[in-house]
Design a protein around this motif. Structure first.
Motif, PDB file in Angstrom:
ATOM      1  N   GLY A  17      29.620  -7.054 -20.504  1.00  0.00           N
ATOM      2  CA  GLY A  17      30.314  -8.293 -20.861  1.00  0.00           C
ATOM      3  C   GLY A  17      31.036  -8.203 -22.196  1.00  0.00           C
ATOM      4  N   ARG A  18      30.331  -7.840 -23.251  1.00  0.00           N
ATOM      5  CA  ARG A  18      30.925  -7.823 -24.589  1.00  0.00           C
ATOM      6  C   ARG A  18      31.942  -6.687 -24.739  1.00  0.00           C
ATOM      7  NH1 ARG A  18      32.330 -11.310 -28.391  1.00  0.00           N
ATOM      8  NH2 ARG A  18      32.483 -10.322 -30.420  1.00  0.00           N
ATOM      9  N   ASP A  43      30.170   4.576 -20.262  1.00  0.00           N
ATOM     10  CA  ASP A  43      29.040   3.746 -19.833  1.00  0.00           C
ATOM     11  C   ASP A  43      28.157   4.601 -18.952  1.00  0.00           C
ATOM     12  OD1 ASP A  43      27.403   1.631 -18.464  1.00  0.00           O
ATOM     13  OD2 ASP A  43      28.716   0.320 -19.616  1.00  0.00           O
ATOM     14  N   ARG A  48      30.833   0.027 -13.841  1.00  0.00           N
ATOM     15  CA  ARG A  48      31.439  -0.650 -14.999  1.00  0.00           C
ATOM     16  C   ARG A  48      32.394   0.277 -15.745  1.00  0.00           C
ATOM     17  NH1 ARG A  48      26.254  -3.872 -17.319  1.00  0.00           N
ATOM     18  NH2 ARG A  48      26.428  -5.698 -15.989  1.00  0.00           N
ATOM     19  N   THR A  80      26.739  -1.531 -26.486  1.00  0.00           N
ATOM     20  CA  THR A  80      25.611  -1.250 -25.599  1.00  0.00           C
ATOM     21  C   THR A  80      24.480  -2.224 -25.935  1.00  0.00           C
ATOM     22  OG1 THR A  80      25.031   0.434 -27.234  1.00  0.00           O
ATOM     23  CG2 THR A  80      26.130   1.193 -25.249  1.00  0.00           C
ATOM     24  N   ASP A  82      20.921  -3.516 -27.539  1.00  0.00           N
ATOM     25  CA  ASP A  82      20.480  -3.301 -28.921  1.00  0.00           C
ATOM     26  C   ASP A  82      19.811  -1.943 -29.166  1.00  0.00           C
ATOM     27  OD1 ASP A  82      21.167  -5.927 -28.602  1.00  0.00           O
ATOM     28  OD2 ASP A  82      19.284  -6.768 -29.339  1.00  0.00           O
ATOM     29  N   HIS A  85      22.236   1.014 -29.945  1.00  0.00           N
ATOM     30  CA  HIS A  85      23.221   0.975 -31.038  1.00  0.00           C
ATOM     31  C   HIS A  85      23.036   2.111 -32.036  1.00  0.00           C
ATOM     32  CE1 HIS A  85      23.938  -3.680 -30.611  1.00  0.00           C
ATOM     33  NE2 HIS A  85      24.274  -3.002 -29.541  1.00  0.00           N
ATOM     34  N   GLU A 102      28.275  -3.552 -32.474  1.00  0.00           N
ATOM     35  CA  GLU A 102      27.814  -4.912 -32.212  1.00  0.00           C
ATOM     36  C   GLU A 102      26.501  -5.220 -32.933  1.00  0.00           C
ATOM     37  OE1 GLU A 102      28.591  -7.667 -31.417  1.00  0.00           O
ATOM     38  OE2 GLU A 102      30.573  -7.280 -30.648  1.00  0.00           O
ATOM     39  N   LYS A 103      26.333  -6.505 -33.225  1.00  0.00           N
ATOM     40  CA  LYS A 103      25.066  -6.981 -33.745  1.00  0.00           C
ATOM     41  C   LYS A 103      24.049  -7.017 -32.618  1.00  0.00           C
ATOM     42  CE  LYS A 103      24.437 -10.340 -31.805  1.00  0.00           C
ATOM     43  NZ  LYS A 103      24.344 -10.722 -30.386  1.00  0.00           N
ATOM     44  N   GLY A 131      29.432  -6.010 -35.798  1.00  0.00           N
ATOM     45  CA  GLY A 131      30.173  -7.007 -35.021  1.00  0.00           C
ATOM     46  C   GLY A 131      29.639  -8.421 -35.146  1.00  0.00           C
ATOM     47  N   GLN A 133      31.137 -11.295 -36.086  1.00  0.00           N
ATOM     48  CA  GLN A 133      32.523 -11.663 -36.370  1.00  0.00           C
ATOM     49  C   GLN A 133      32.705 -12.973 -37.121  1.00  0.00           C
ATOM     50  OE1 GLN A 133      31.185 -11.467 -33.353  1.00  0.00           O
ATOM     51  NE2 GLN A 133      31.585 -13.347 -32.226  1.00  0.00           N
ATOM     52  N   TRP A 208      18.548  -7.401 -19.584  1.00  0.00           N
ATOM     53  CA  TRP A 208      17.691  -6.808 -20.615  1.00  0.00           C
ATOM     54  C   TRP A 208      17.330  -7.777 -21.745  1.00  0.00           C
ATOM     55  CZ3 TRP A 208      20.197  -6.889 -25.242  1.00  0.00           C
ATOM     56  CH2 TRP A 208      21.594  -6.946 -25.211  1.00  0.00           C
ATOM     57  N   ARG A 209      18.123  -8.815 -21.984  1.00  0.00           N
ATOM     58  CA  ARG A 209      17.816  -9.764 -23.074  1.00  0.00           C
ATOM     59  C   ARG A 209      16.526 -10.537 -22.845  1.00  0.00           C
ATOM     60  NH1 ARG A 209      23.233 -10.118 -23.092  1.00  0.00           N
ATOM     61  NH2 ARG A 209      24.405 -10.004 -25.033  1.00  0.00           N
TER      62      ARG A 209
HETATM   63  N1  NAD Z   1      29.275 -10.503 -31.400  1.00  0.00           N
HETATM   64  C1  NAD Z   1      29.056 -11.296 -30.369  1.00  0.00           C
HETATM   65  O1  NAD Z   1      29.397 -12.474 -30.379  1.00  0.00           O
HETATM   66  C2  NAD Z   1      28.377 -10.734 -29.148  1.00  0.00           C
HETATM   67  C3  NAD Z   1      28.464 -11.410 -27.925  1.00  0.00           C
HETATM   68  C4  NAD Z   1      27.843 -10.847 -26.812  1.00  0.00           C
HETATM   69  C5  NAD Z   1      27.143  -9.635 -26.942  1.00  0.00           C
HETATM   70  N2  NAD Z   1      27.073  -9.020 -28.132  1.00  0.00           N
HETATM   71  C6  NAD Z   1      26.321  -7.742 -28.269  1.00  0.00           C
HETATM   72  O2  NAD Z   1      26.930  -6.746 -27.472  1.00  0.00           O
HETATM   73  C7  NAD Z   1      25.951  -5.850 -26.950  1.00  0.00           C
HETATM   74  C8  NAD Z   1      26.139  -5.725 -25.446  1.00  0.00           C
HETATM   75  O3  NAD Z   1      25.858  -6.972 -24.826  1.00  0.00           O
HETATM   76  P1  NAD Z   1      26.379  -7.287 -23.335  1.00  0.00           P
HETATM   77  O4  NAD Z   1      26.076  -8.695 -23.048  1.00  0.00           O
HETATM   78  O5  NAD Z   1      27.781  -6.798 -23.207  1.00  0.00           O
HETATM   79  O6  NAD Z   1      25.413  -6.338 -22.463  1.00  0.00           O
HETATM   80  P2  NAD Z   1      25.706  -5.764 -21.007  1.00  0.00           P
HETATM   81  O7  NAD Z   1      24.400  -5.419 -20.395  1.00  0.00           O
HETATM   82  O8  NAD Z   1      26.628  -6.671 -20.272  1.00  0.00           O
HETATM   83  O9  NAD Z   1      26.526  -4.405 -21.291  1.00  0.00           O
HETATM   84  C9  NAD Z   1      25.941  -3.292 -21.892  1.00  0.00           C
HETATM   85  C10 NAD Z   1      26.515  -2.036 -21.216  1.00  0.00           C
HETATM   86  O10 NAD Z   1      26.063  -0.884 -21.932  1.00  0.00           O
HETATM   87  C11 NAD Z   1      25.743   0.148 -20.996  1.00  0.00           C
HETATM   88  N3  NAD Z   1      24.826   1.085 -21.641  1.00  0.00           N
HETATM   89  C12 NAD Z   1      23.510   0.925 -21.904  1.00  0.00           C
HETATM   90  N4  NAD Z   1      23.042   1.971 -22.625  1.00  0.00           N
HETATM   91  C13 NAD Z   1      24.092   2.820 -22.795  1.00  0.00           C
HETATM   92  C14 NAD Z   1      24.237   4.071 -23.450  1.00  0.00           C
HETATM   93  N5  NAD Z   1      23.216   4.649 -24.115  1.00  0.00           N
HETATM   94  N6  NAD Z   1      25.456   4.663 -23.432  1.00  0.00           N
HETATM   95  C15 NAD Z   1      26.512   4.094 -22.788  1.00  0.00           C
HETATM   96  N7  NAD Z   1      26.425   2.898 -22.145  1.00  0.00           N
HETATM   97  C16 NAD Z   1      25.228   2.268 -22.159  1.00  0.00           C
HETATM   98  C17 NAD Z   1      25.165  -0.593 -19.818  1.00  0.00           C
HETATM   99  O11 NAD Z   1      25.236   0.169 -18.637  1.00  0.00           O
HETATM  100  C18 NAD Z   1      26.038  -1.860 -19.773  1.00  0.00           C
HETATM  101  O12 NAD Z   1      27.156  -1.690 -18.925  1.00  0.00           O
HETATM  102  C19 NAD Z   1      24.587  -6.408 -27.374  1.00  0.00           C
HETATM  103  O13 NAD Z   1      24.065  -5.697 -28.443  1.00  0.00           O
HETATM  104  C20 NAD Z   1      24.885  -7.843 -27.780  1.00  0.00           C
HETATM  105  O14 NAD Z   1      24.035  -8.316 -28.790  1.00  0.00           O
HETATM  106  C21 NAD Z   1      27.686  -9.541 -29.227  1.00  0.00           C
END
Ligand code: NAD
Length: 380
Positions: A17-18, A43, A48, A80, A82, A85, A102-103, A131, A133, A208-209
């Motif tokens: 998503g992010r 990924d 994805r 990715t 948490d 990261h 990302e945070k 991140g 922001q 995962w959250r």
């Molecule tokens: N700054 C913001 O406002 C904000 C908003 C949403 C999410 N985030 C952060 O973004 C991060 C991702 O959140 P999300 O909701 O997109 O999660 P998500 O599960 O939708 O996406 C994470 C992706 O990372 C992939 N992944 C996992 N481990 C990996 C690795 N070692 N190497 C490569 N790919 C890998 C997964 O397959 C998945 O597609 C989190 O840390 C979240 O805290 C920040």
């Protein structure tokens, strides 16, 4: 180092998503004339990575090591979960890449890897933007400047928080493929990283959250936002002690992260900070900073400085902006100028340490103490 006008090649790690959203931010900045290009994505989940690679005409990699070996990639975005990261960031740092991570900076059980990352980034001088922001809203930068100039005297107390309603951020994460299994489409071992090793489950991967193994609830998922901008204004260093309480007051089931979480932080400069929140009710609190000569209240799209009854300083109002593009732009500018971005590794570290301490306090039911001399955390 880049020369002005040359396009900065960006690689995206994590296409969920992010990550997909941040790819669109980069694309929008490029469309506005910013010299930047998303050149590669990575990924561990094939559908994805292929989808995002195709959408942005970028090269797809299954491994971070392959993406950081691509010479066109000058900077990476890490989106990715948490747990990953810090390892993604170490790999990218050592490959000489600049990083938008990302945070939260790390998972709450990763204090030692966090310190290793901070040491590495300091030594190699990579540009590193966390991140969080919200901090790139110039409002907070202006407030920080006013506080530095003594607008409210010496700060003794501050409060902020994050309040929202519903578990859409955890249980509501989309399960793209309920029949997914480990195999050519997904590397479960890489996903788990240094987490307690569990059998694969669709929910653990897509949602995962909900799990303490990969997340920590509101404190780690949401509070980096209010804490980063507040700390930018306060200019605080590392804390003396942190205590936290919370629990699952409404949302149970599969989920094992809390839905309600409050933490108190004490600083050596004689300052207490309270960060409060829940996802069971969206009635929030204002961010307030109290000093010996006045109060700053952030509310209704701006902030107001009120004098204390004994102060001669006047009342002032300042208005707000928004920040997602600003934050990415700030990172790209830093990649060129080599000057620290708005949320560099130092601010990120000062946010992450009390967050880790708060989670340890909550899990163990103890006060977490920080020993500055040994840079270690002790529970008592
Ligand atoms: N700054 C913001 O406002 C904000 C908003 C949403 C999410 N985030 C952060 O973004 C991060 C991702 O959140 P999300 O909701 O997109 O999660 P998500 O599960 O939708 O996406 C994470 C992706 O990372 C992939 N992944 C996992 N481990 C990996 C690795 N070692 N190497 C490569 N790919 C890998 C997964 O397959 C998945 O597609 C989190 O840390 C979240 O805290 C920040």
């Amino acid at each position: 180092m880049q020369t002005t006008g040359e396009k900065l090649g960006i690689g995206l790690i994590g296409c969920g998503g992010r990550g997909a959203y941040l790819a669109s931010v980069v694309q929008a900045l490029a469309a506005e004339g910013e010299p930047v290009e998303l050149v590669a994505v990575c990924d561990i989940y094939r559908p994805r990575r292929e989808r995002v690679a195709q959408k942005f005409s970028a090269k797809a990699y299954a491994r971070v090591s392959e993406l950081v070996a691509d010479p066109r990639v000058k900077g990476v975005i890490i989106a990715t979960p948490d747990r990953a990261h810090v390892y993604n960031a170490l790999e990218a740092t050592r490959a000489g890449k600049d990083i938008y991570c990302e945070k939260p900076l790390t998972h709450w059980q990763q204090f030692e890897p966090l310190k290793e990352l901070v040491r590495e980034v300091r030594a190699r001088k990579n540009i590193f933007q966390v991140g969080a922001q919200w901090v790139s809203d110039p409002l907070w930068l202006r407030a920080a400047e006013m506080v530095r100039q003594g607008a409210i005297g010496r700060i003794t107390h501050a409060q902020s928080g994050y309040f929202r309603f519903g578990d859409s951020g955890e249980r509501g994460m989309p399960v793209e493929d309920p029949n997914l299994t480990v195999g050519p489409d997904l590397d479960w071992d890489i996903f788990q990283a240094d987490a307690p090793q569990r059998p694969f489950s669709v929910s653990r991967f897509f949602q995962w959250r909900m799990y303490m193994d990969y997340s920590g609830g509101p404190a780690t998922d949401l509070y980096p936002h209010p804490m980063t901008r507040l700390f930018k204004v306060l200019g605080v260093g590392l804390p003396v002690k942190v205590v936290a309480v919370g629990g699952r007051w409404v949302y149970n089931g599969e989920r094992d992260v809390p839905d309600t979480f409050d933490l108190l932080i004490e600083y050596p400069e004689k300052l207490t900070v309270a960060i409060l929140g829940t996802i069971t009710n969206a009635s929030g609190i204002d961010t307030v900073i109290r000093g010996t000569e006045g109060t700053i209240t952030f509310a209704d799209g701006g902030f107001e400085i009120e004098p204390s009854p004994t102060s001669s300083k006047g009342r002032r109002r300042v208005g707000y902006l928004n920040s997602d593009r600003e934050h990415m732009k700030n990172f790209l500018q830093s990649m060129r100028s080599r000057k620290p971005p708005n949320c560099d590794i130092e601010l990120g570290y000062r946010v992450q340490v009390p967050l880790i301490m708060s989670m340890l306090s909550y899990v163990h039911g103890k006060v977490a103490y920080f020993d500055a001399a040994t840079e270690s955390i002790r529970l008592g």
